[in-house]
Design a protein around this motif. Structure first.
Motif, PDB file in Angstrom:
ATOM      1  N   VAL A   4       0.822  -1.206   0.000  1.00  8.47           N
ATOM      2  CA  VAL A   4       0.000   0.000   0.000  1.00  8.47           C
ATOM      3  C   VAL A   4       0.856   1.256   0.000  1.00  8.47           C
ATOM      4  O   VAL A   4       0.557   2.222  -0.689  1.00  8.47           O
ATOM      5  CB  VAL A   4      -0.938   0.015   1.236  1.00  8.47           C
ATOM      6  N   GLN A   5       1.949   1.248   0.780  1.00  9.83           N
ATOM      7  CA  GLN A   5       2.726   2.474   0.953  1.00  9.83           C
ATOM      8  C   GLN A   5       4.173   2.143   1.272  1.00  9.83           C
ATOM      9  O   GLN A   5       4.465   1.173   1.962  1.00  9.83           O
ATOM     10  CB  GLN A   5       2.113   3.288   2.096  1.00  9.83           C
ATOM     11  N   VAL A   6       5.069   2.979   0.764  1.00  3.54           N
ATOM     12  CA  VAL A   6       6.487   2.915   1.079  1.00  3.54           C
ATOM     13  C   VAL A   6       6.892   4.308   1.548  1.00  3.54           C
ATOM     14  O   VAL A   6       6.520   5.305   0.925  1.00  3.54           O
ATOM     15  CB  VAL A   6       7.330   2.523  -0.154  1.00  3.54           C
ATOM     16  N   ALA A   7       7.633   4.381   2.652  1.00  2.00           N
ATOM     17  CA  ALA A   7       8.086   5.661   3.184  1.00  2.00           C
ATOM     18  C   ALA A   7       9.574   5.841   2.915  1.00  2.00           C
ATOM     19  O   ALA A   7      10.339   4.885   2.940  1.00  2.00           O
ATOM     20  CB  ALA A   7       7.809   5.746   4.682  1.00  2.00           C
ATOM     21  N   GLN A   8       9.954   7.085   2.696  1.00  2.00           N
ATOM     22  CA  GLN A   8      11.340   7.465   2.445  1.00  2.00           C
ATOM     23  C   GLN A   8      11.605   8.750   3.222  1.00  2.00           C
ATOM     24  O   GLN A   8      10.708   9.589   3.359  1.00  2.00           O
ATOM     25  CB  GLN A   8      11.552   7.669   0.938  1.00  2.00           C
ATOM     26  N   HIS A   9      12.819   8.917   3.696  1.00  5.24           N
ATOM     27  CA  HIS A   9      13.194  10.122   4.431  1.00  5.24           C
ATOM     28  C   HIS A   9      13.335  11.322   3.491  1.00  5.24           C
ATOM     29  O   HIS A   9      13.860  11.193   2.383  1.00  5.24           O
ATOM     30  CB  HIS A   9      14.515   9.907   5.179  1.00  5.24           C
ATOM     31  N   ALA A  10      12.874  12.480   3.963  1.00 11.23           N
ATOM     32  CA  ALA A  10      13.083  13.751   3.246  1.00 11.23           C
ATOM     33  C   ALA A  10      13.194  14.868   4.268  1.00 11.23           C
ATOM     34  O   ALA A  10      12.311  15.026   5.106  1.00 11.23           O
ATOM     35  CB  ALA A  10      11.941  14.029   2.284  1.00 11.23           C
ATOM     36  N   ASP A  11      14.274  15.649   4.196  1.00  9.58           N
ATOM     37  CA  ASP A  11      14.419  16.814   5.066  1.00  9.58           C
ATOM     38  C   ASP A  11      13.623  18.002   4.531  1.00  9.58           C
ATOM     39  O   ASP A  11      13.018  18.738   5.284  1.00  9.58           O
ATOM     40  CB  ASP A  11      15.900  17.217   5.184  1.00  9.58           C
ATOM     41  N   VAL A  45       0.074   2.420  -5.232  1.00 10.26           N
ATOM     42  CA  VAL A  45       0.976   2.394  -4.080  1.00 10.26           C
ATOM     43  C   VAL A  45       1.371   3.832  -3.769  1.00 10.26           C
ATOM     44  O   VAL A  45       1.790   4.574  -4.648  1.00 10.26           O
ATOM     45  CB  VAL A  45       2.241   1.543  -4.359  1.00 10.26           C
ATOM     46  N   ARG A  46       1.204   4.211  -2.511  1.00 13.36           N
ATOM     47  CA  ARG A  46       1.593   5.566  -2.107  1.00 13.36           C
ATOM     48  C   ARG A  46       3.087   5.599  -1.807  1.00 13.36           C
ATOM     49  O   ARG A  46       3.603   4.749  -1.076  1.00 13.36           O
ATOM     50  CB  ARG A  46       0.818   5.992  -0.860  1.00 13.36           C
ATOM     51  N   LEU A  47       3.773   6.575  -2.389  1.00 10.94           N
ATOM     52  CA  LEU A  47       5.172   6.842  -2.081  1.00 10.94           C
ATOM     53  C   LEU A  47       5.169   8.043  -1.154  1.00 10.94           C
ATOM     54  O   LEU A  47       4.779   9.143  -1.551  1.00 10.94           O
ATOM     55  CB  LEU A  47       5.959   7.115  -3.355  1.00 10.94           C
ATOM     56  N   LEU A  48       5.542   7.822   0.101  1.00  5.70           N
ATOM     57  CA  LEU A  48       5.490   8.839   1.147  1.00  5.70           C
ATOM     58  C   LEU A  48       6.889   9.337   1.457  1.00  5.70           C
ATOM     59  O   LEU A  48       7.815   8.535   1.657  1.00  5.70           O
ATOM     60  CB  LEU A  48       4.872   8.232   2.420  1.00  5.70           C
ATOM     61  N   PHE A  49       7.045  10.644   1.499  1.00  8.33           N
ATOM     62  CA  PHE A  49       8.279  11.271   1.979  1.00  8.33           C
ATOM     63  C   PHE A  49       7.943  11.919   3.309  1.00  8.33           C
ATOM     64  O   PHE A  49       7.004  12.697   3.415  1.00  8.33           O
ATOM     65  CB  PHE A  49       8.819  12.279   0.958  1.00  8.33           C
ATOM     66  N   ASP A  50       8.725  11.552   4.319  1.00 12.03           N
ATOM     67  CA  ASP A  50       8.417  11.903   5.698  1.00 12.03           C
ATOM     68  C   ASP A  50       9.702  12.341   6.377  1.00 12.03           C
ATOM     69  O   ASP A  50      10.721  11.642   6.300  1.00 12.03           O
ATOM     70  CB  ASP A  50       7.834  10.652   6.364  1.00 12.03           C
ATOM     71  N   ARG A  51       9.658  13.490   7.041  1.00 13.23           N
ATOM     72  CA  ARG A  51      10.848  13.979   7.749  1.00 13.23           C
ATOM     73  C   ARG A  51      11.315  13.002   8.820  1.00 13.23           C
ATOM     74  O   ARG A  51      12.496  12.940   9.124  1.00 13.23           O
ATOM     75  CB  ARG A  51      10.563  15.343   8.365  1.00 13.23           C
ATOM     76  N   SER A  56      15.433   4.423   2.876  1.00 14.14           N
ATOM     77  CA  SER A  56      15.331   3.067   2.339  1.00 14.14           C
ATOM     78  C   SER A  56      15.831   3.092   0.908  1.00 14.14           C
ATOM     79  O   SER A  56      15.995   4.159   0.326  1.00 14.14           O
ATOM     80  CB  SER A  56      13.889   2.558   2.408  1.00 14.14           C
ATOM     81  N   LEU A  57      16.094   1.941   0.345  1.00 14.95           N
ATOM     82  CA  LEU A  57      16.536   1.868  -1.043  1.00 14.95           C
ATOM     83  C   LEU A  57      15.328   1.535  -1.903  1.00 14.95           C
ATOM     84  O   LEU A  57      14.783   0.438  -1.818  1.00 14.95           O
ATOM     85  CB  LEU A  57      17.635   0.820  -1.210  1.00 14.95           C
ATOM     86  N   LEU A  58      14.894   2.500  -2.695  1.00 15.91           N
ATOM     87  CA  LEU A  58      13.758   2.317  -3.592  1.00 15.91           C
ATOM     88  C   LEU A  58      14.263   1.938  -4.974  1.00 15.91           C
ATOM     89  O   LEU A  58      15.269   2.472  -5.439  1.00 15.91           O
ATOM     90  CB  LEU A  58      12.957   3.618  -3.715  1.00 15.91           C
ATOM     91  N   TYR A  59      13.550   1.036  -5.630  1.00 17.15           N
ATOM     92  CA  TYR A  59      13.793   0.705  -7.028  1.00 17.15           C
ATOM     93  C   TYR A  59      12.532   1.098  -7.775  1.00 17.15           C
ATOM     94  O   TYR A  59      11.460   0.554  -7.501  1.00 17.15           O
ATOM     95  CB  TYR A  59      14.046  -0.796  -7.212  1.00 17.15           C
ATOM     96  N   LEU A  60      12.646   2.040  -8.700  1.00 16.65           N
ATOM     97  CA  LEU A  60      11.495   2.532  -9.444  1.00 16.65           C
ATOM     98  C   LEU A  60      11.602   2.135 -10.903  1.00 16.65           C
ATOM     99  O   LEU A  60      12.647   2.328 -11.536  1.00 16.65           O
ATOM    100  CB  LEU A  60      11.415   4.056  -9.338  1.00 16.65           C
ATOM    101  N   HIS A  61      10.509   1.601 -11.452  1.00 17.40           N
ATOM    102  CA  HIS A  61      10.475   1.261 -12.872  1.00 17.40           C
ATOM    103  C   HIS A  61      10.300   2.536 -13.674  1.00 17.40           C
ATOM    104  O   HIS A  61       9.447   3.374 -13.372  1.00 17.40           O
ATOM    105  CB  HIS A  61       9.325   0.297 -13.174  1.00 17.40           C
ATOM    106  N   VAL A  62      11.149   2.713 -14.678  1.00 17.59           N
ATOM    107  CA  VAL A  62      11.050   3.816 -15.632  1.00 17.59           C
ATOM    108  C   VAL A  62      11.071   3.203 -17.027  1.00 17.59           C
ATOM    109  O   VAL A  62      11.524   2.079 -17.216  1.00 17.59           O
ATOM    110  CB  VAL A  62      12.210   4.831 -15.457  1.00 17.59           C
ATOM    111  N   ASP A  63      10.551   3.941 -18.000  1.00 19.79           N
ATOM    112  CA  ASP A  63      10.534   3.405 -19.368  1.00 19.79           C
ATOM    113  C   ASP A  63      11.940   3.168 -19.900  1.00 19.79           C
ATOM    114  O   ASP A  63      12.195   2.191 -20.594  1.00 19.79           O
ATOM    115  CB  ASP A  63       9.772   4.347 -20.304  1.00 19.79           C
ATOM    116  N   ASP A  64      12.860   4.067 -19.582  1.00 16.55           N
ATOM    117  CA  ASP A  64      14.237   3.964 -20.063  1.00 16.55           C
ATOM    118  C   ASP A  64      15.153   4.660 -19.057  1.00 16.55           C
ATOM    119  O   ASP A  64      14.942   5.845 -18.765  1.00 16.55           O
ATOM    120  CB  ASP A  64      14.354   4.620 -21.444  1.00 16.55           C
TER     121      ASP A  64
END
Length: 122
Positions: A4-11, A45-51, A56-64
């Motif tokens: 449902v959701q993945v969190a990542q750090h963001a200042d 899927v929610r991609l959350l940026f949270d102070r 975490s190590l995210l792998y994102l699918h891109v076209d190229d």
């Protein structure tokens, strides 16, 4: 069960919003500040940026991967340039008969992000 959701750090939420809007080609879905939350919607899927979140190590699918890195221009440090990491001979972890390309960049918040695309094998 589904993710449902993945969190990542963001200042800096504004800086993270600019970076990920450029990478994903879509604006943020929501910002709540306070308490310091930024959301993107990625195919259900929610991609959350949270102070307060850890990195975490995210792998994102891109076209190229090359196009994605070019789109980021001066916004990202390339940690590992695009390269073939695996050939999929069956459909276990990717489309059969395709090469999996990956590249890694540092985002605006100093997190490493993997970019993944698939190309038919030569």
């Amino acid at each position: 069960m589904r993710l449902v959701q993945v969190a990542q750090h963001a200042d800096d939420l504004d800086r993270a919003a600019a970076f990920y809007s450029a990478l994903l080609g879509t604006p943020a879905a929501a910002v709540f500040d306070p308490p310091g939350l930024l959301f993107f919607e990625l195919d259900g899927v929610r991609l959350l940026f949270d102070r307060g979140a850890p990195s975490s190590l995210l792998y994102l699918h891109v076209d190229d991967v090359e196009t994605a890195i070019a789109r980021l221009a001066d916004r990202a440090e390339v940690v590992s340039p695009p390269h073939v990491i695996f050939h999929h001979s069956d459909d276990t972890l990717g489309p059969a008969g395709h090469d999996e390309w990956q590249a890694f960049v540092k985002d605006s918040e100093d997190n490493t992000v993997g970019l993944v695309s698939f190309r038919p094998s030569a």
